[in-house]
Design an enzyme around this catalytic site. Structure first.
Site, PDB file in Angstrom:
ATOM      1  N   GLY A 248       0.815  -1.206   0.000  1.00 30.96           N
ATOM      2  CA  GLY A 248       0.000   0.000   0.000  1.00 30.96           C
ATOM      3  C   GLY A 248       0.845   1.250   0.000  1.00 30.96           C
ATOM      4  O   GLY A 248       2.072   1.192   0.096  1.00 30.96           O
ATOM      5  N   PRO A 249       0.208   2.409  -0.090  1.00 33.55           N
ATOM      6  CA  PRO A 249       0.939   3.681  -0.137  1.00 33.55           C
ATOM      7  C   PRO A 249       1.696   3.940   1.164  1.00 33.55           C
ATOM      8  O   PRO A 249       1.413   3.317   2.198  1.00 33.55           O
ATOM      9  CB  PRO A 249      -0.179   4.717  -0.344  1.00 33.55           C
ATOM     10  CG  PRO A 249      -1.368   3.942  -0.793  1.00 33.55           C
ATOM     11  CD  PRO A 249      -1.238   2.581  -0.194  1.00 33.55           C
TER      12      PRO A 249
ATOM     13  N   THR B  92       0.338   4.455   5.571  1.00 36.36           N
ATOM     14  CA  THR B  92      -0.993   3.891   5.819  1.00 36.36           C
ATOM     15  C   THR B  92      -1.027   2.954   7.025  1.00 36.36           C
ATOM     16  O   THR B  92      -2.094   2.453   7.362  1.00 36.36           O
ATOM     17  CB  THR B  92      -1.492   3.139   4.579  1.00 36.36           C
ATOM     18  OG1 THR B  92      -0.497   2.197   4.153  1.00 36.36           O
ATOM     19  CG2 THR B  92      -1.763   4.108   3.442  1.00 36.36           C
ATOM     20  N   GLY B  93       0.112   2.698   7.659  1.00 36.04           N
ATOM     21  CA  GLY B  93       0.110   1.914   8.896  1.00 36.04           C
ATOM     22  C   GLY B  93       0.584   0.487   8.759  1.00 36.04           C
ATOM     23  O   GLY B  93       0.225  -0.352   9.587  1.00 36.04           O
ATOM     24  N   LYS B  94       1.405   0.183   7.761  1.00 37.56           N
ATOM     25  CA  LYS B  94       1.878  -1.199   7.579  1.00 37.56           C
ATOM     26  C   LYS B  94       2.814  -1.612   8.716  1.00 37.56           C
ATOM     27  O   LYS B  94       2.642  -2.675   9.314  1.00 37.56           O
ATOM     28  CB  LYS B  94       2.592  -1.326   6.231  1.00 37.56           C
ATOM     29  CG  LYS B  94       1.687  -1.074   5.029  1.00 37.56           C
ATOM     30  CD  LYS B  94       2.411  -1.244   3.720  1.00 37.56           C
ATOM     31  CE  LYS B  94       3.425  -0.147   3.496  1.00 37.56           C
ATOM     32  NZ  LYS B  94       2.815   1.196   3.372  1.00 37.56           N
ATOM     33  N   THR B  95       3.795  -0.773   9.014  1.00 37.25           N
ATOM     34  CA  THR B  95       4.725  -1.093  10.097  1.00 37.25           C
ATOM     35  C   THR B  95       4.018  -1.044  11.444  1.00 37.25           C
ATOM     36  O   THR B  95       4.313  -1.843  12.337  1.00 37.25           O
ATOM     37  CB  THR B  95       5.914  -0.120  10.076  1.00 37.25           C
ATOM     38  OG1 THR B  95       6.534  -0.161   8.786  1.00 37.25           O
ATOM     39  CG2 THR B  95       6.943  -0.504  11.122  1.00 37.25           C
TER      40      THR B  95
ATOM     41  N   ASP C 274      -3.105  22.846 -12.337  1.00 37.67           N
ATOM     42  CA  ASP C 274      -4.442  22.422 -12.774  1.00 37.67           C
ATOM     43  C   ASP C 274      -4.364  21.677 -14.106  1.00 37.67           C
ATOM     44  O   ASP C 274      -4.992  20.628 -14.283  1.00 37.67           O
ATOM     45  CB  ASP C 274      -5.361  23.638 -12.916  1.00 37.67           C
ATOM     46  CG  ASP C 274      -5.513  24.404 -11.622  1.00 37.67           C
ATOM     47  OD1 ASP C 274      -5.448  23.760 -10.559  1.00 37.67           O
ATOM     48  OD2 ASP C 274      -5.685  25.627 -11.675  1.00 37.67           O
TER      49      ASP C 274
ATOM     50  N   HIS D 229     -12.683  28.127  -9.998  1.00 35.23           N
ATOM     51  CA  HIS D 229     -12.783  26.732  -9.547  1.00 35.23           C
ATOM     52  C   HIS D 229     -14.064  26.522  -8.738  1.00 35.23           C
ATOM     53  O   HIS D 229     -14.765  25.509  -8.902  1.00 35.23           O
ATOM     54  CB  HIS D 229     -11.574  26.373  -8.675  1.00 35.23           C
ATOM     55  CG  HIS D 229     -10.287  26.257  -9.426  1.00 35.23           C
ATOM     56  ND1 HIS D 229     -10.078  25.317 -10.406  1.00 35.23           N
ATOM     57  CD2 HIS D 229      -9.123  26.953  -9.323  1.00 35.23           C
ATOM     58  CE1 HIS D 229      -8.851  25.443 -10.884  1.00 35.23           C
ATOM     59  NE2 HIS D 229      -8.245  26.434 -10.243  1.00 35.23           N
TER      60      HIS D 229
ATOM     61  N   GLU E  44      -9.171  31.476  -8.458  1.00 37.82           N
ATOM     62  CA  GLU E  44      -9.682  30.546  -7.450  1.00 37.82           C
ATOM     63  C   GLU E  44     -11.209  30.551  -7.427  1.00 37.82           C
ATOM     64  O   GLU E  44     -11.837  29.505  -7.204  1.00 37.82           O
ATOM     65  CB  GLU E  44      -9.123  30.904  -6.069  1.00 37.82           C
ATOM     66  CG  GLU E  44      -7.597  30.935  -5.976  1.00 37.82           C
ATOM     67  CD  GLU E  44      -6.953  29.610  -6.331  1.00 37.82           C
ATOM     68  OE1 GLU E  44      -7.655  28.575  -6.314  1.00 37.82           O
ATOM     69  OE2 GLU E  44      -5.750  29.595  -6.641  1.00 37.82           O
TER      70      GLU E  44
END
Length: 725
Positions: A252-253, A256-259, A552, A478, A475
């Site tokens: 995963g990216p 993200t909490g793997k370790t 953009d 958008h 801005e």
């Protein structure tokens, strides 16, 4: 993580204590040793004269020691039963005189007898060598006891300065050497050292993390919990005939909490947990990585059941012999050894191998097959509900204002990883300390989100009013497209304060988080990105557009290219022309596509069509809502930063929201905060929903009434027909 094998030793403290102990012992020895009194050099010469004049063996020098380092003379003098010990702080010339003597006197002694020598004492007092006299006296009186030869029990000894120095420091030096050798031995035991480089680098760790310390990632936690339960209760699964999984890969990216999940596994499993980084395998020596792999699995088998966790597995697990750089023999040997140990001749009963990587796509296929890594679990980015849970978890122990709503923060942080969300809360805490507020307030949370996404604001940058106005129009464009084009990204926050390399910054999120997007929604998203450029073209003309749309255009082009080359959403048909290969140095082929230059030209044309069509959508939406564009622009110039609720208020009421200080008729001031504004917008939206529901209900009743009338008319017609028959 704490090492379970040995507690950490503070060697510096031990060395300091050892030196202090050595100094203390030296002081105690000097304190309790026999005291010697200082005497003058003349006092020593007087004793020499007494010994020389004596005709018996009762007066003599038991010891004379000369220290050449500091020229002190240690003396033990005997006069019958009396024993006198003292020292003389002599000069360099005096010490040299006693050891070297006088050439003239030596010549006299060679020609004269002892009596002549004794006579010379009276005439040349202080200019002769008593050591030379002793030798002469012994030579002329062979009957005397050699140990008490009238003068000396021993020869005068000149001590070597280096030896004296060694005697003074040997004990402290010995302690320091022992401590140093112990430290080196401990270092070699931990890392293998120069004599054993192939020693296992994995450490058995123990942590207090639990699965309850992790927010979100419920599916990965369930998968890992099952494996932990297997390690604790193997008989339950054996009775069902289940095979113990050999490996589990967490992908995963980043952030993200793997370790963190691996740490929690270590805390829950209560079995030996070996932790190692994949980069620790390959170092200086050839074959070192393979040997360390063998040693690691050898130790794990001894302590089974056990878990081996290899972090950043792609450091050694990349596909063999691929990529621009070709193969790497040492890395491939290490990978081959890992493959053999995971599923080879030797059994790994009770050993679970866990791996973590950000790039599962570059790993060797042999590593990913069942029997090695049986389960590949993707630890993805959290959704809005999981983000709310993560924010609540990291907010524990922090003082937060009651106005802060975690669901709104989660809505404003799409695509944020757990690590980024933790950083948002931490940045807000730091801002609270900097601004000296008792609690963390909502404006600090908003600023923290912006800092994590785009960096700190550059408030000191000097910008002209005209340029600031152009940024505000950009801005606002958008925001207008996001509001008026269905399916486009909605603006959550706009600021014209420069951040990073951008003159302004806007946070745009989809209407709702979805895993799949339709072509219409993608076109609307591209249109929302092109809204800033469209506003510039309408207000200033095509000849005066700015560079502010650079990011953009980049994002819009990326989506359009994927629509053509990966998702088959163009006239070229449902064909995949490109692979997602952003970095060829990670084990991928350099070429991104297998098509010729003509097809590449057609792809570019299709991308241009998509972006041009989306730009037209944006231009049309802004041209139809120029008043809304002006209002949002004015609000930005006045406040510099506005949020989604203020934008919705402007759209709903077609006027600027009330200022923070609104003057009452009686002159008193009334504060209108953002929460009240949000509540007004929400109440208005709720009323609209109720009104629409009532209209739908009325229409439904009318439809039912019409249907009943039609049915009644039809029934009457059928009755008349029957009568006519």
């Amino acid at each position: 993580m704490d090492k379970m094998k040995k507690p950490k030793i503070n060697w510096l403290l031990i060395v300091i204590v050892g030196i202090i102990a050595a100094l203390l012992i030296t002081v105690l020895v000097l304190l309790f040793s026999p005291k010697t009194q200082p005497k003058s050099f003349d006092y020593l010469l007087k004793h020499f004269e007494e010994a020389a004049k004596s005709t018996t063996d009762d007066i003599y020098f038991e010891t004379i020691k000369i220290n050449s380092l500091d020229n002190t003379i240690g003396v033990i003098f005997r006069n019958g039963a009396m024993r006198e010990e003292y020292f003389v702080a002599a000069s360099a010339a005096q010490a040299n005189f006693l050891t070297s003597g006088n050439v003239e006197v030596r010549e006299i002694l060679q020609l004269a007898n002892v009596q002549a020598y004794i006579q010379s004492i009276k005439t040349l007092n202080g200019t002769i060598s008593w050591f030379t006299f002793m030798n002469k006296f012994l030579a002329q009186h062979p009957g005397y006891d050699a140990s008490k030869a009238g003068l000396f029990g021993q020869h005068i000894v000149q001590e070597n300065g280096f030896i004296t120095f060694i005697k003074a420091i040997w004990f402290p030096a010995l302690i320091a050497i022992i401590i140093f050798l112990g430290y080196k031995a401990q270092s070699r035991a931990a890392s293998g050292g120069i004599f054993n480089p192939g020693k296992n680098q994995a450490v058995i760790v123990k942590t207090d993390k639990k699965f309850t310390d992790i927010a979100g990632n419920k599916e990965p936690i369930e998968e890992v919990q099952e494996l932990v339960d297997y390690l604790k209760n193997p008989k339950k699964y054996a009775a069902a005939g289940a095979r113990f999984p050999k490996g589990i890969l967490l992908g995963g990216p980043p952030g993200t909490g793997k370790t963190l999940l691996a740490k929690a596994t270590a805390g829950e499993a209560n079995v030996p947990f070996f932790f190692i980084s994949a980069s620790s395998f390959v170092e200086l020596y050839v074959g070192l990585g393979a040997k360390r792999v063998r040693e690691m699995f050898k130790e794990a088998r001894k302590l089974a059941p056990a878990i081996i966790f290899i972090d950043e597995l792609d450091a050694v697990g990349r596909s063999r012999g691929s990529g621009i750089g070709g193969g790497n023999d040492e890395r491939e040997q290490t990978l081959n050894q890992i493959l053999v140990e995971m599923d080879g001749i030797n059994e790994n009963a009770g050993i679970l191998i866990m791996g973590a990587t950000n790039r599962t796509d570059v790993l060797d296929p042999a590593l990913l097959r069942p029997g090695r890594f049986d389960r590949i679990i993707t630890v993805g980015l959290p959704d809005i509900k999981e983000r709310e849970e993560i924010l609540k978890l990291h907010s524990k122990g922090k003082r937060l204002s009651k106005e802060i709503k975690f669901d709104k923060i989660a809505k404003r942080t799409p695509g944020y990883s757990g690590a980024q969300l933790e950083n948002v809360i931490n940045e807000a805490s730091l801002l609270s300390v900097r601004e000296k507020t008792d609690v963390i307030i909502s404006t600090q949370i908003d600023e923290a989100i912006d800092r994590v996404m785009a960096g700190p604001a550059k408030k000191s940058r000097v910008i002209s009013q005209e340029e600031l106005k152009a940024v505000a129009y950009h801005e606002a464009g958008h925001a207008v497209v996001g509001l008026k084009v269905k399916g486009g990204n909605k603006v959550q926050k706009i600021t014209i304060i420069p951040r990073g390399n951008a003159g302004g910054y806007n946070l745009m999120t989809p209407e709702e988080e979805k895993y799949n997007a339709s072509k219409k929604e993608l076109l609307a998203t591209i249109a929302s990105y092109m809204g800033g450029r469209a506003a510039e073209m309408i207000i200033y003309g095509k000849e005066n557009i700015s560079t502010g749309a650079s990011d953009d255009i980049s994002r819009a082009t990326k989506i359009a290219r994927k629509m053509v080359t990966e998702w088959g959403m163009s006239a070229l048909g449902p064909i995949k022309y490109e692979e997602d290969t952003e970095n060829p140095f990670l084990g991928r082929d350099y070429s991104k596509g297998t098509f010729g230059s003509k097809m590449a030209h057609e792809i570019d044309l299709e991308i241009r069509k998509i972006i041009s069509a989306s730009e037209e959508i944006a231009i049309k939406a802004i041209e139809q809502n120029l008043e809304l564009l002006e209002l949002i622009k004015d609000s930005l110039l006045e406040n510099e930063t506005i949020v989604a609720e203020e934008i919705e208020y402007i759209e709903k009421n077609m006027k600027l929201p009330p200022n923070n200080e609104k003057i009452k008729p009686d002159g008193e001031s009334k504060k209108v905060n953002i929460e009240d504004l949000i509540n007004q917008v929400n109440e208005s939206q709720e009323k609209d929903k109720q009104k629409n529901a009532q209209i739908k209900e009325d229409l439904s009743k009318m439809d039912k009434k019409d249907n009943l009338t039609k049915a009644k008319d039809k029934g009457e017609e059928e009755t008349l027909a029957e009568k006519a028959e």
